[in-house]
Design a protein around this motif. Structure first.
Motif, PDB file in Angstrom:
ATOM      1  N   LYS A 182      27.297  20.285  61.291  1.00 62.43           N
ATOM      2  CA  LYS A 182      27.870  20.116  59.952  1.00 62.43           C
ATOM      3  C   LYS A 182      27.897  21.449  59.214  1.00 62.43           C
ATOM      4  N   SER A 183      26.879  22.278  59.409  1.00 56.43           N
ATOM      5  CA  SER A 183      26.823  23.578  58.736  1.00 56.43           C
ATOM      6  C   SER A 183      27.906  24.531  59.246  1.00 56.43           C
ATOM      7  N   MET A 184      28.430  24.260  60.449  1.00 59.31           N
ATOM      8  CA  MET A 184      29.471  25.112  61.037  1.00 59.31           C
ATOM      9  C   MET A 184      30.833  24.428  61.040  1.00 59.31           C
ATOM     10  N   GLU A 185      30.906  23.244  60.467  1.00 54.55           N
ATOM     11  CA  GLU A 185      32.081  22.379  60.594  1.00 54.55           C
ATOM     12  C   GLU A 185      33.400  23.082  60.263  1.00 54.55           C
ATOM     13  N   GLU A 186      33.451  23.759  59.151  1.00 50.69           N
ATOM     14  CA  GLU A 186      34.708  24.358  58.690  1.00 50.69           C
ATOM     15  C   GLU A 186      35.257  25.376  59.688  1.00 50.69           C
ATOM     16  N   LYS A 187      34.394  26.242  60.203  1.00 48.26           N
ATOM     17  CA  LYS A 187      34.853  27.273  61.142  1.00 48.26           C
ATOM     18  C   LYS A 187      35.146  26.697  62.520  1.00 48.26           C
ATOM     19  N   LEU A 188      34.373  25.692  62.936  1.00 45.01           N
ATOM     20  CA  LEU A 188      34.592  25.103  64.255  1.00 45.01           C
ATOM     21  C   LEU A 188      35.891  24.313  64.311  1.00 45.01           C
TER      22      LEU A 188
END
Length: 403
Positions: free
Chosen positions: A169-175
């Motif tokens: 979830k903490s990396m969601e936007e970039k992933l």
């Protein structure tokens, strides 16, 4: 390839990627970071603060202080991946890895599963997140996050699956900008994990247990009667598969069949791929929570997942993934990510210069080039590089092929 400048080429790759980051770094931290990533590749033995102080130009204290600082490893490695992962099909691979560590003062030390030992061992665990290129069968480690021990998780009223979802979830936007697919091993084939990914608009590709309960989707049309329409017909008997409902995929070893199926454990339709091996063992069940995905893609995505384990292997063997003596979460995190990123940089260097990637050979050549550079620097003699290219090439490549 001009092997005499291999160390400069390594520096150039690192510098280029750092300059592309959205967050600009101050000159001091940038030089520290470049020196650290080089030292992880050249130090032949144990990699710790003392060794870095011996081999580097900075003192041991500088490394201890700067390891506690934050750095956007995810953005750095994403930018690095653009240089070599040029295939059309990509996916996010996740894999927990056991880290051998002892000490009463080590944060989040506990009992974690070790695949090598085949059981739980006392130490640390990291969740590795990587980007896999299906077409080129390659992987770049994006970021590693340390897993809290059982007591810490319990005190926060979460379990391991919840923690892994929080990391993603903490990396969601970039992933999301890379791929909508997350590939993981059979441990993650749970409804809690699949549902958590669905909330983030990701599809899961994984493997079911051999005894998973699956059903054929119904062939009946709407009846017009009240109540929920029928979802499935009968249970799939893997030993007697109804091949009229499945599509065969051509493979060299065994038989591969794919169909849409209803999973009782996940409570949803999945794209199921069944592999029957020639040695008559139980069939292996692979799946994607996207039922419209092709069966060929499912099996190829899952098989490429193992590339992330090769990243762990190289980092543990050559760049000190398990050798940090730090007793602080931030410093341990810096070590884990610096170790994995050093492998990425060596991989990019080999790829761009057209040589077969071997972490052992890359480490040997960069180590030799670094020593040769130090000898020349200390001697006070300014050599004629054009005349000495052939002479320098031999010591730089010495023992690299054997490694």
């Amino acid at each position: 390839m001009d092997k005499t400048s291999i160390l400069n080429q390594y520096r150039d790759i690192c510098s280029d990627v750092l300059n592309k980051l959205a967050t600009k770094l101050n000159k001091s931290f940038k030089s520290f970071l470049m020196e650290t990533l080089i030292l992880y590749t050249i130090i032949p033995g144990r990699i710790n603060f003392l060794q870095m102080g011996r081999y580097g130009k900075s003192c041991e204290q500088r490394f201890r202080q700067n390891f506690s600082k934050d750095f956007d490893w995810l953005s750095f490695n994403l930018s690095l991946s653009e240089r070599i992962l040029n295939g059309d099909r990509k996916a996010i691979a996740i894999d927990p890895s056991y880290i051998s560590k002892s000490g009463k003062c080590t944060p989040w030390i506990g009992y974690f599963w070790s695949g090598t030992a085949g059981g739980a061992k006392k130490g640390l665990e990291i969740l590795g997140v990587g980007l896999i290129d299906i077409d080129n069968k390659d992987c770049i480690s994006l970021q590693a996050v340390q897993t809290p021990d059982g007591k810490t998780l319990e005190s926060n009223d979460i379990n391991l699956i919840d923690w892994y979802l929080l990391v993603l979830k903490s990396m969601e936007e970039k992933l999301h900008k890379i791929s909508p697919y997350v590939v993981a091993d059979s441990y993650f084939s749970k409804i809690s994990f699949a549902s958590g990914l669905k909330e983030m608009d990701f599809h899961l590709i994984s493997r079911f247990r051999d005894d998973a309960v699956l059903f054929y989707p119904t062939l009946e049309g709407p009846t017009g009667k009240r109540g929920r329409p029928k979802l499935y017909d009968g249970k799939i008997d893997m030993a007697n598969l109804d091949k009229s409902r499945a599509e065969k995929i051509a493979v060299d070893n065994g038989g591969l069949y794919t169909l849409t199926a209803y999973s009782k454990s996940l409570k949803q339709m999945v794209r199921l791929v069944i592999w029957y091996s020639k040695d008559s063992k139980k069939p292996k069940l692979f799946f994607s929570t996207n039922p419209h995905m092709s069966g060929k893609d499912v099996i190829e995505y899952y098989r490429t997942r193992f590339q992330i384990e090769f990243c762990f292997r190289d980092a543990k063997s050559f760049t000190g993934l398990m050798q940090s003596q730090a007793r602080d979460v931030s410093k341990l995190s810096f070590n884990f990510n610096a170790s994995l990123t050093s492998v990425n940089l060596a991989k990019v260097l080999a790829k761009e210069k057209g040589i077969l990637f071997s972490m052992a050979s890359c480490k040997t050549m960069i180590h030799n080039a670094y020593l040769l550079e130090r000898f020349i620097c200390v001697s006070g003699i300014k050599p004629n590089r054009r005349l000495n290219d052939k002479l320098v090439k031999e010591p730089v490549e010495f023992a690299a092929i054997a490694a």
